[in-house]
Design a protein around this motif. Structure first.
Motif, mmCIF file in Angstrom:
data_model
loop_
_atom_site.group_PDB
_atom_site.id
_atom_site.type_symbol
_atom_site.label_atom_id
_atom_site.label_comp_id
_atom_site.label_asym_id
_atom_site.label_seq_id
_atom_site.Cartn_x
_atom_site.Cartn_y
_atom_site.Cartn_z
ATOM 1 N N ARG A 189 -6.595 2.241 22.421
ATOM 2 C CA ARG A 189 -7.171 1.109 24.336
ATOM 3 C C ARG A 189 -8.441 0.663 23.953
ATOM 4 O O ARG A 189 -9.253 0.921 23.687
ATOM 5 N N LYS A 190 -8.673 -0.153 24.626
ATOM 6 C CA LYS A 190 -10.457 -0.614 25.064
ATOM 7 C C LYS A 190 -11.299 0.814 25.163
ATOM 8 O O LYS A 190 -12.171 0.195 24.474
ATOM 9 N N GLY A 191 -10.955 1.961 25.328
ATOM 10 C CA GLY A 191 -11.750 3.336 25.789
ATOM 11 C C GLY A 191 -11.893 4.206 24.992
ATOM 12 O O GLY A 191 -11.994 4.480 24.783
ATOM 13 N N GLY A 192 -10.823 3.385 23.559
ATOM 14 C CA GLY A 192 -10.657 4.119 22.521
ATOM 15 C C GLY A 192 -10.287 5.496 22.072
ATOM 16 O O GLY A 192 -9.763 6.010 21.101
ATOM 17 N N GLU A 193 -8.970 5.268 23.507
ATOM 18 C CA GLU A 193 -8.086 6.302 23.553
ATOM 19 C C GLU A 193 -7.032 5.854 22.412
ATOM 20 O O GLU A 193 -6.274 5.048 22.718
ATOM 21 N N ALA A 194 -6.702 7.295 22.151
ATOM 22 C CA ALA A 194 -5.595 7.192 20.845
ATOM 23 C C ALA A 194 -3.964 6.911 21.325
ATOM 24 O O ALA A 194 -3.728 7.680 22.825
ATOM 25 N N PHE A 195 -2.541 6.479 20.696
ATOM 26 C CA PHE A 195 -1.023 6.729 21.896
ATOM 27 C C PHE A 195 -0.621 5.970 20.668
ATOM 28 O O PHE A 195 -0.892 5.529 19.677
ATOM 29 N N PRO A 196 1.050 7.159 21.201
ATOM 30 C CA PRO A 196 1.558 6.230 19.782
ATOM 31 C C PRO A 196 2.073 5.330 20.252
ATOM 32 O O PRO A 196 2.803 5.312 21.636
ATOM 33 N N ALA A 197 2.484 3.865 19.305
ATOM 34 C CA ALA A 197 3.311 2.605 19.707
ATOM 35 C C ALA A 197 4.612 2.551 18.313
ATOM 36 O O ALA A 197 4.055 3.171 17.626
ATOM 37 N N GLU A 198 5.393 2.067 18.082
ATOM 38 C CA GLU A 198 6.481 1.703 18.307
ATOM 39 C C GLU A 198 5.441 0.504 18.321
ATOM 40 O O GLU A 198 5.955 -0.858 18.855
ATOM 41 N N VAL A 199 6.131 0.146 16.900
ATOM 42 C CA VAL A 199 5.292 -1.319 16.403
ATOM 43 C C VAL A 199 6.496 -2.447 15.289
ATOM 44 O O VAL A 199 6.458 -1.752 14.166
ATOM 45 N N SER A 200 7.284 -3.437 15.610
ATOM 46 C CA SER A 200 7.635 -4.218 15.342
ATOM 47 C C SER A 200 6.813 -5.369 14.729
ATOM 48 O O SER A 200 6.782 -6.210 15.155
ATOM 49 N N ILE A 201 6.981 -6.140 12.895
ATOM 50 C CA ILE A 201 6.416 -7.115 12.956
ATOM 51 C C ILE A 201 7.069 -7.763 11.738
ATOM 52 O O ILE A 201 8.031 -7.440 11.145
ATOM 53 N N GLY A 202 6.876 -9.223 12.334
ATOM 54 C CA GLY A 202 7.769 -10.611 11.676
ATOM 55 C C GLY A 202 6.427 -11.105 11.246
ATOM 56 O O GLY A 202 5.126 -11.442 11.432
ATOM 57 N N ALA A 203 6.370 -12.766 10.397
ATOM 58 C CA ALA A 203 6.522 -13.759 9.355
ATOM 59 C C ALA A 203 7.015 -14.467 10.018
ATOM 60 O O ALA A 203 8.016 -14.489 9.678
ATOM 61 N N PHE A 204 5.892 -15.907 9.433
ATOM 62 C CA PHE A 204 6.526 -17.064 9.901
ATOM 63 C C PHE A 204 5.134 -18.329 9.284
ATOM 64 O O PHE A 204 4.449 -17.734 9.712
ATOM 65 N N PRO A 205 5.935 -19.420 8.636
ATOM 66 C CA PRO A 205 4.381 -20.177 8.236
ATOM 67 C C PRO A 205 3.933 -20.678 9.327
ATOM 68 O O PRO A 205 5.506 -21.655 10.338
ATOM 69 N N PHE A 206 3.071 -21.084 9.340
ATOM 70 C CA PHE A 206 2.591 -22.400 10.332
ATOM 71 C C PHE A 206 1.683 -23.032 9.300
ATOM 72 O O PHE A 206 0.259 -23.180 9.152
#
Length: 472
Positions: A189-206
Motif C-alpha cells: 500500500r502507499k504507506g509501505g504496508e504489505a498485504f496478500p493479494a490475488e492477482v490475475s494478469i492478461g495481455a493485449f496488443p495495442f
C-alpha cells in the motif's frame, strides 16, 4: 444493459449465453429466442466465428478486430474468461469505431464499478489505467499512479528481480509465466504496508505493442478468516486428542507432559507449560517447546477444591487469541484439571488402601503371634503353612492380589483354636474322643469369627475349608 454498446457472451461452442439490451435491439428478437444459438447466425451474421474470437481462445488474451457490416464499421473485442477450472466463457463488445472516445469513457466508468483493482500497463511497465478500486486498495490517487513504474510503486522489493526478468520477455512476445494465471502475491500500500493479494494478469496488443492488464483483489480478510479457521481446527483436534490422552495416562507427570507436547505439536504454539499449586505456590511440573517472549495466555486449572494450577501457552507470531479458540482451550484446561484431581484422589485412595492393608497384616500377625504364645506346641505352624501355600501359589501362576489373600488367610487359618481350652491344646498325652471333637470345631469357630469382616479376599471361607478333604 445500461450501455449503448452491443455486448454478448458465448461459450466454447460460440453459443449465446447472454446478450444485453443493445444486442437484442440490434437483432430485433427476445432473449429467449437467441440463447443457445451460435452468435454468428444471429449477429454479427457470418459464415463462422470472427477470426479474432478464435485467436482469443488460442492466446487466452484479449483480441480485437474491425469489420464492416451493413454499412457500419464495428470494432469487436473478445475477452476469454478463465478460472481455476479452466475456460468459462467469452465476452464480446461491439462498438462503432467513430465513437471510440465515448467508448473509452464508458469503459473507464464500467471499470470504476468493479470492486477489484483494474490496472493496465504500457510496454514500459508504466501505469496507463488505474480505476477507483485501485485507489481504494493501494491508497494512491489516479493522478499519483498514472505514468509511474508499477513494479516500483506497489511490488515488494524481493519480487522486483523476478518481475523485471519476466517483463523483458513479455515486451517482445506478450507471453510470460504469469500471463493467463491467477496468483497469490504480496503487494504494497502507499504507506509501505504489505498485504496478500490475488492477482490475475492478461495481455493485449495495442498499436503494435504489448500491454498488460491485471486485476488485483485484496484478500487480507479472506486470509484472516482462513487462518482463524485453521487455528480453530487445530484447537478442536487438540481438545479431542487431549481427552484421549487423559483417558490413557494414569500418571500425573506423564499426563501434564503429554498435554504440553500436544499444545505445541498439534495446537501450533511455540511453548506450553503447566504450573501446579503446591504449599501455596504454583510450581512448573511440565514443559514443551521454546520461546523467549511472545503472547502468553494462562488458563486456570480448577477442581472441586478450587484453584490447583494453570495451563499456559505462548506464541511468538500472534498478538491475540480468538474467543472461540480461547473457549476450546479453557475446556481443555477444565478437562485437565478434572483428570489431575481424579488421579490425585486415586493416588490417595491407593495410598490409604495400602495403609489399611499394612495395618490389617500387622494386626493379623499380632493375632497370630498371640495365638502361638497360647499354644507353644504349634508355634510357627501358621507361618510355615503360609510360606508353603504362597510358594505353591507362585508355582500355579496366581497374581499378586490373590497371593496377598492367600498369605493373610494362611497366617490366621487356625484362629478358631482360641475357642479350644489351653489344657487341651497343650495336653502332652493322647486326646480323648471328646477333646478331639472340640479340636475339630476350630475351622467352624474361625469362620464365625471372620465371616463379618469385609476382607477383599474369601478369608473366612479359606479358614472354614482348610481341613476339608478333596472329596468334600
Amino acid at each position: 444493459d445500461a450501455l449503448e454498446d452491443v455486448i454478448f457472451l458465448h461459450d466454447r461452442e460460440f453459443r449465446l449465453i447472454y446478450a444485453n439490451r443493445a444486442y437484442l435491439k440490434q437483432v430485433g428478437l427476445p432473449l429467449e429466442e437467441i440463447l443457445g444459438r451460435p452468435y454468428f447466425e444471429v449477429f454479427p451474421r457470418r459464415e463462422g466465428p470472427l477470426p479474432h474470437c478464435l485467436r482469443a481462445l488460442e492466446t487466452k488474451t484479449e483480441e480485437e478486430e474491425t469489420f464492416a457490416l451493413d454499412g457500419n464499421v464495428w470494432r469487436s473485442r473478445s475477452f476469454p474468461v478463465f478460472d481455476e477450472g479452466g475456460y468459462r466463457y467469452s465476452v464480446h463488445i461491439l462498438e462503432d469505431i467513430t465513437e471510440s472516445q465515448a467508448h473509452q469513457e464508458k469503459l473507464a466508468s464500467l471499470a470504476d464499478t468493479v470492486q477489484d483493482a483494474l490496472i493496465i500497463l504500457d510496454q514500459e511497465g508504466r501505469i496507463a489505467f488505474w480505476n477507483r478500486a485501485a485507489e481504494r486498495i493501494f491508497g494512491y490517487a489516479r493522478e499519483e499512479a498514472l505514468g509511474q513504474d508499477m513494479h516500483r510503486l506497489i511490488v515488494p522489493g524481493h519480487l522486483h528481480r523476478a518481475f523485471e526478468e519476466g517483463w523483458k520477455r513479455f515486451r517482445e512476445t506478450g507471453q510470460g509465466a504469469v500471463i493467463g494465471k491467477t496468483l497469490e502475491l504480496e503487494a504494497l500500500r502507499k504507506g509501505g504496508e504489505a498485504f496478500p493479494a490475488e492477482v490475475s494478469i492478461g495481455a493485449f496488443p495495442f498499436k503494435g505493442r504489448w500491454h498488460a492488464v491485471g486485476t488485483v483483489r485484496d484478500v487480507t480478510g479472506r486470509k484472516r478468516r482462513e487462518a482463524q479457521l485453521q487455528r480453530l481446527n487445530r484447537a478442536y483436534r487438540t481438545l479431542s486428542t487431549g481427552n484421549q490422552i487423559m483417558v490413557r495416562e494414569k500418571d500425573e507427570q506423564a499426563l501434564t507432559q503429554a498435554v504440553c507436547r500436544l499444545l505445541v505439536e498439534e495446537g501450533g504454539y511455540d511453548l506450553a507449560w503447566i504450573d501446579v499449586l503446591f504449599n501455596g505456590q504454583t510450581l512448573p511440573v511440565a514443559e514443551w517447546g521454546f520461546a523467549e517472549e511472545g503472547l502468553n495466555v494462562a488458563f486456570p486449572l480448577e477442581s472441586e477444591g478450587g484453584f490447583i494450577g494453570a495451563m499456559n501457552v505462548c506464541s511468538t507470531t500472534r498478538s491475540d487469541i480468538d474467543p472461540e479458540e480461547a473457549r476450546l482451550l479453557s475446556e481443555l484446561a477444565a478437562d485437565l484439571a478434572y483428570a489431575l484431581h481424579t488421579l490425585k484422589l486415586e493416588r490417595e485412595r491407593e495410598t490409604h488402601a495400602r495403609r489399611l492393608q499394612d495395618t490389617l497384616f500387622q494386626t493379623i500377625q499380632a493375632l497370630a503371634l498371640a495365638m502361638e504364645k497360647r499354644d507353644p506346641y504349634t508355634a510357627g505352624h501358621q507361618k510355615r503353612v503360609t510360606e508353603l501355600a504362597v510358594a505353591i501359589g507362585l508355582r500355579m501362576g496366581l497374581d499378586e492380589r490373590r497371593l496377598e489373600g492367600l498369605r493373610l488367610a494362611g497366617l490366621i487359618h487356625d484362629i478358631g483354636n482360641i475357642y479350644v481350652p489351653a489344657e487341651i491344646l497343650n495336653k502332652p498325652g493322647q486326646l480323648s474322643d471328646i477333646e478331639f471333637e472340640i479340636i475339630k470345631t476350630h475351622p467352624q469357630v474361625g469362620h464365625e469369627i471372620l465371616k463379618d469382616i469385609p476382607f477383599p479376599w474369601p478369608v473366612a471361607e479359606i479358614v472354614y475349608q482348610h481341613h476339608e478333604r478333596l472329596d468334600g
